[in-house]
Design a protein around this motif. Structure first.
Motif, mmCIF file in Angstrom:
data_model
loop_
_atom_site.group_PDB
_atom_site.id
_atom_site.type_symbol
_atom_site.label_atom_id
_atom_site.label_comp_id
_atom_site.label_asym_id
_atom_site.label_seq_id
_atom_site.Cartn_x
_atom_site.Cartn_y
_atom_site.Cartn_z
ATOM 1 N N GLN A 1 0.832 -1.207 0.000
ATOM 2 C CA GLN A 1 0.000 0.000 0.000
ATOM 3 C C GLN A 1 0.867 1.258 0.000
ATOM 4 O OE1 GLN A 1 -2.868 -0.159 3.190
ATOM 5 N NE2 GLN A 1 -4.186 -1.604 2.111
ATOM 6 N N ASP A 2 1.922 1.243 0.795
ATOM 7 C CA ASP A 2 2.848 2.376 0.796
ATOM 8 C C ASP A 2 3.548 2.501 -0.555
ATOM 9 O OD1 ASP A 2 2.274 3.121 3.389
ATOM 10 O OD2 ASP A 2 3.920 1.974 4.266
ATOM 11 N N TYR A 3 3.826 1.358 -1.157
ATOM 12 C CA TYR A 3 4.504 1.383 -2.450
ATOM 13 C C TYR A 3 3.661 2.084 -3.506
ATOM 14 C CZ TYR A 3 6.237 -0.193 -6.952
ATOM 15 O OH TYR A 3 6.683 -0.229 -8.252
ATOM 16 N N GLU A 4 2.366 1.857 -3.500
ATOM 17 C CA GLU A 4 1.493 2.483 -4.491
ATOM 18 C C GLU A 4 1.573 4.007 -4.416
ATOM 19 O OE1 GLU A 4 -0.388 1.269 -7.046
ATOM 20 O OE2 GLU A 4 0.756 -0.543 -6.589
ATOM 21 N N ALA A 5 1.661 4.540 -3.201
ATOM 22 C CA ALA A 5 1.721 5.995 -3.029
ATOM 23 C C ALA A 5 3.103 6.555 -3.334
ATOM 24 C CB ALA A 5 1.318 6.365 -1.603
ATOM 25 N N ALA A 6 4.109 5.698 -3.287
ATOM 26 C CA ALA A 6 5.493 6.167 -3.448
ATOM 27 C C ALA A 6 6.094 5.844 -4.805
ATOM 28 C CB ALA A 6 6.371 5.545 -2.357
ATOM 29 N N LYS A 7 5.494 4.928 -5.556
ATOM 30 C CA LYS A 7 6.185 4.376 -6.724
ATOM 31 C C LYS A 7 6.497 5.412 -7.794
ATOM 32 C CE LYS A 7 2.045 2.667 -9.161
ATOM 33 N NZ LYS A 7 1.391 1.447 -9.714
ATOM 34 N N THR A 8 5.611 6.377 -8.012
ATOM 35 C CA THR A 8 5.890 7.381 -9.048
ATOM 36 C C THR A 8 7.102 8.212 -8.677
ATOM 37 O OG1 THR A 8 3.556 7.506 -9.668
ATOM 38 C CG2 THR A 8 4.966 9.344 -10.323
ATOM 39 N N PHE A 9 7.134 8.682 -7.434
ATOM 40 C CA PHE A 9 8.269 9.490 -6.980
ATOM 41 C C PHE A 9 9.566 8.692 -7.056
ATOM 42 C CE2 PHE A 9 11.142 10.824 -3.555
ATOM 43 C CZ PHE A 9 11.338 12.155 -3.897
ATOM 44 N N LEU A 10 9.527 7.449 -6.607
ATOM 45 C CA LEU A 10 10.734 6.627 -6.594
ATOM 46 C C LEU A 10 11.217 6.331 -8.012
ATOM 47 C CD1 LEU A 10 9.781 4.100 -3.766
ATOM 48 C CD2 LEU A 10 11.363 6.026 -3.603
ATOM 49 N N ASN A 11 10.290 6.026 -8.897
ATOM 50 C CA ASN A 11 10.669 5.694 -10.267
ATOM 51 C C ASN A 11 11.259 6.896 -10.992
ATOM 52 O OD1 ASN A 11 10.785 4.088 -12.708
ATOM 53 N ND2 ASN A 11 9.002 5.247 -13.406
ATOM 54 N N VAL A 12 10.596 8.045 -10.877
ATOM 55 C CA VAL A 12 11.098 9.251 -11.539
ATOM 56 C C VAL A 12 12.454 9.652 -10.957
ATOM 57 C CG1 VAL A 12 10.686 11.711 -11.910
ATOM 58 C CG2 VAL A 12 8.806 10.080 -12.176
ATOM 59 N N SER A 13 12.563 9.616 -9.639
ATOM 60 C CA SER A 13 13.821 9.998 -8.990
ATOM 61 C C SER A 13 14.957 9.085 -9.414
ATOM 62 C CB SER A 13 13.660 9.962 -7.468
ATOM 63 O OG SER A 13 12.681 10.880 -7.039
ATOM 64 N N ARG A 14 14.680 7.790 -9.445
ATOM 65 C CA ARG A 14 15.713 6.828 -9.852
ATOM 66 C C ARG A 14 16.139 7.058 -11.303
ATOM 67 N NH1 ARG A 14 14.358 2.424 -12.302
ATOM 68 N NH2 ARG A 14 12.282 2.371 -11.357
ATOM 69 N N THR A 15 15.199 7.450 -12.137
ATOM 70 C CA THR A 15 15.493 7.635 -13.560
ATOM 71 C C THR A 15 16.367 8.854 -13.812
ATOM 72 O OG1 THR A 15 13.381 6.590 -14.138
ATOM 73 C CG2 THR A 15 14.447 7.926 -15.841
ATOM 74 N N ILE A 16 16.082 9.954 -13.119
ATOM 75 C CA ILE A 16 16.796 11.201 -13.416
ATOM 76 C C ILE A 16 18.038 11.404 -12.552
ATOM 77 C CG2 ILE A 16 14.656 12.308 -14.167
ATOM 78 C CD1 ILE A 16 14.631 13.855 -11.532
#
Length: 456
Positions: A148-163
Motif C-alpha cells: 500500500q505504501d509502495y502504491e503511493a510512493a512508486k511514481t516518486f521513486l521511479n522518476v527519482s531513480r530515472t533522473i
C-alpha cells in the motif's frame, strides 16, 4: 544561397519564439496574470499536494532525524516535518512526505526562515542529491513488504531513480532547476504529461548552474527566469514541480487551479530590510551614482520608482553564456514546452529564448549573495570590482557567515579547485566574467553605491 539559408534560419527561429539577435536592449512586454487569494496561496505552498507522490512517513523519519521544524510552524500531519517538505494523506489512509517549493525558494538566515530567498546552500554534488541506488532499494523493499505504501510512493521513486544519475552538480550552492526541468520533459509526452521510462528527447549533457532568484522580485517582472524567456501566464511556470510526479494533465489542471492564489502570495512578499545601521549621507551619494550609472537597466527605487524590464544582449553583459546559449544548442526542450499543454487554454505560457539576460530589480540585493545568474561572485564588492573576484573560493556551509558591511558571504579565496565546496569559475557555466560596469567607478563611488543598495 548562403544569404537565403541565413534568412530562412532567422525566420524559423523567430517563428518558434527565439529573439535577441540584435545588440540593443529589448523591452519585455507585460502579460496578463491570474491573481487570487494570497492567504490561500501560502496554505497551498506549505500544505498543498502539487507533488502527489513521495516517501512514506515512517521511512522519511528514519532518514531525517535532525531538523528544526520550528522554522516553519505547521499543524496536523505537517507539525513536525521539515519546512522543505509537505506531508500528504494517501488514498489508503497512510501519509507520504513530498518535496515542496521551499527546497529551492527558502533558506534559514540568521536563525529565521526567509521564504522567497533562494537557497544558496542547496547541494546537488555527488552523494548529496538524489541517489538512484537508494531509490531502487527503497522501491524493492516497499513493493515486497508494504504494497500500500509502495502504491503511493512508486511514481516518486521511479522518476527519482530515472533522473538521479544526470542531476549532479560540480559545486555545492548552485541550483540545477533548468537541468531538472529538461530531464523531466524528456520523459513526458507534451500533450498528456504521461511518463515514459525511456526518454523521448535527446539528453542535454550540459548541466547549467544557476543561483535561485528571490521570489519578491517577481511582481516587478514581465517575464520569468534569468534570460527572460518565461512569457505569458506565470502560474504555468510556477507549477513546474508538478512534472515530478503528475500522472497526466488531468492532475495538472487541478494543480493549475491553485496557481492564481500562489502567485498572489508571491506578489505579497517584500524584500527583507537591511538590519544594521546605514550611513545615510553615504547612501545618498550612492543613490546619485546609481541613478546615473545603473538605473537605466536596473530601475529606480522609492515611491516613484520604475523598473524597465530590459533584456541585455550577451555581447553587452558579457557574463557566462551557457544558460542562454543552451536554449539554442539544444532547442528540443524549448520546442517541447511550446507545443505542450502549458501553451493551451485561455492562460497559456510560452518560452521565448534570448541571447542574453534580464537586468533584474535589485530589491533586497544585500541578502541575495552570491551574485550573477550562476552565483559565481561571493560579494557585492567583487560584483562591482571585477579585479577582486576570486577564481576559486569557498565558504562555510555548516556555519555560514555573512558580511553585512559589504554584503555577501564571508569567503576564502582558494589557490586551486578540487573540492565540491570550492566554487570553480573555470568550469563550463560557472564563469565569473562579465558585468564590468562597476569597474568604471572609483573605490569611493563603489562604496557609496553599496551603501545605497543596502536601502533597497
Amino acid at each position: 544561397m548562403k544569404k537565403t539559408l541565413i534568412l530562412f534560419t532567422t525566420l524559423a527561429l523567430m517563428a518558434f519564439g527565439y529573439i535577441g539577435f540584435t545588440g540593443d536592449p529589448v523591452r519585455i512586454p507585460a502579460s496578463r496574470q491570474r491573481l487570487g487569494n494570497p492567504k490561500k496561496g501560502f496554505e497551498y505552498l506549505v500544505y498543498g499536494d502539487y507533488v502527489r507522490s513521495g516517501i512514506p512517513l515512517n521511512l522519511f523519519r528514519m532518514g531525517f532525524t535532525k531538523y528544526d521544524s520550528s522554522l516553519l510552524p505547521r499543524t496536523g500531519i505537517n507539525a513536525n516535518i521539515p519546512y522543505e517538505f509537505n506531508a500528504l494523506p494517501t488514498a489508503k489512509g497512510g501519509v507520504i512526505v513530498a518535496p515542496n517549493c521551499l527546497q529551492c525558494h527558502a533558506m534559514p538566515f540568521d536563525g529565521k526562515l526567509v521564504i522567497g530567498l533562494g537557497n544558496a546552500n542547496i547541494d546537488f554534488t555527488p552523494g548529496r542529491g538524489i541517489n538512484a541506488a537508494s531509490m531502487s532499494m527503497m522501491e524493492r523493499m516497499l513493493k515486497n513488504n508494504f504494497p500500500q505504501d509502495y502504491e503511493a510512493a512508486k511514481t516518486f521513486l521511479n522518476v527519482s531513480r530515472t533522473i538521479a544519475p544526470d542531476l549532479v552538480a560540480d559545486v555545492r550552492g548552485v541550483n540545477l532547476a533548468d537541468h531538472l526541468a529538461a530531464l523531466l520533459v524528456a520523459h513526458r509526452d507534451p500533450q498528456t504529461f504521461r511518463w515514459s521510462d525511456t526518454p523521448m528527447l535527446a539528453k542535454n549533457h550540459a548541466v547549467v548552474p544557476t543561483d535561485t532568484p528571490p521570489w519578491w522580485l517577481l511582481k516587478k517582472k514581465n517575464a520569468m527566469f534569468y534570460n527572460g524567456f518565461g512569457r505569458g501566464d506565470f502560474g504555468r511556470f510556477l507549477m513546474a514541480s508538478n512534472l515530478l510526479t503528475t500522472g497526466d494533465t488531468l492532475e495538472s489542471r487541478d494543480v493549475d487551479a491553485h496557481m492564481p492564489d500562489l502567485l498572489a502570495y508571491l506578489y505579497s512578499l517584500e524584500a527583507p530590510k537591511y538590519p544594521n545601521a546605514i550611513d545615510k549621507p553615504l547612501a545618498a551619494k550612492g543613490k546619485q551614482v546609481f541613478e546615473k550609472s545603473c538605473a537605466s537597466c536596473h530601475g529606480t527605487y522609492g515611491p516613484n520608482g520604475k523598473y524597465p524590464n530590459l533584456l541585455i544582449p550577451g555581447a553587452t553583459i558579457q557574463t557566462d553564456s551557457l544558460l542562454y546559449s543552451s536554449n539554442y544548442s539544444t532547442p528540443q526542450f524549448v520546442n517541447w514546452f511550446n507545443r505542450s499543454w502549458f501553451r493551451t487554454g485561455d492562460h497559456p505560457a510560452v518560452l521565448a529564448p534570448f541571447n542574453g539576460y534580464v537586468a533584474p530589480p535589485l530589491d533586497g540585493i544585500w541578502i541575495t549573495a552570491p551574485y550573477l545568474h550562476n552565483g559565481s561572485v561571493p560579494s557585492l564588492d567583487a560584483l562591482l570590482n571585477s579585479s577582486t573576484r576570486p577564481r576559486y573560493w569557498s565558504r562555510d556551509f555548516k556555519k555560514p557567515q555573512y558580511n553585512y558591511g559589504s554584503p555577501g558571504w564571508v569567503y576564502k579565496a582558494e589557490t586551486a579547485a578540487g573540492k565540491t565546496t570550492i566554487y570553480n569559475t573555470d568550469l563550463p557555466g560557472y564563469s565569473n566574467r562579465g558585468h564590468y560596469f562597476g569597474d568604471a567607478l572609483s573605490n569611493d563611488q563603489r562604496k557609496a553605491v553599496i551603501e545605497y543598495l543596502k536601502t533597497l
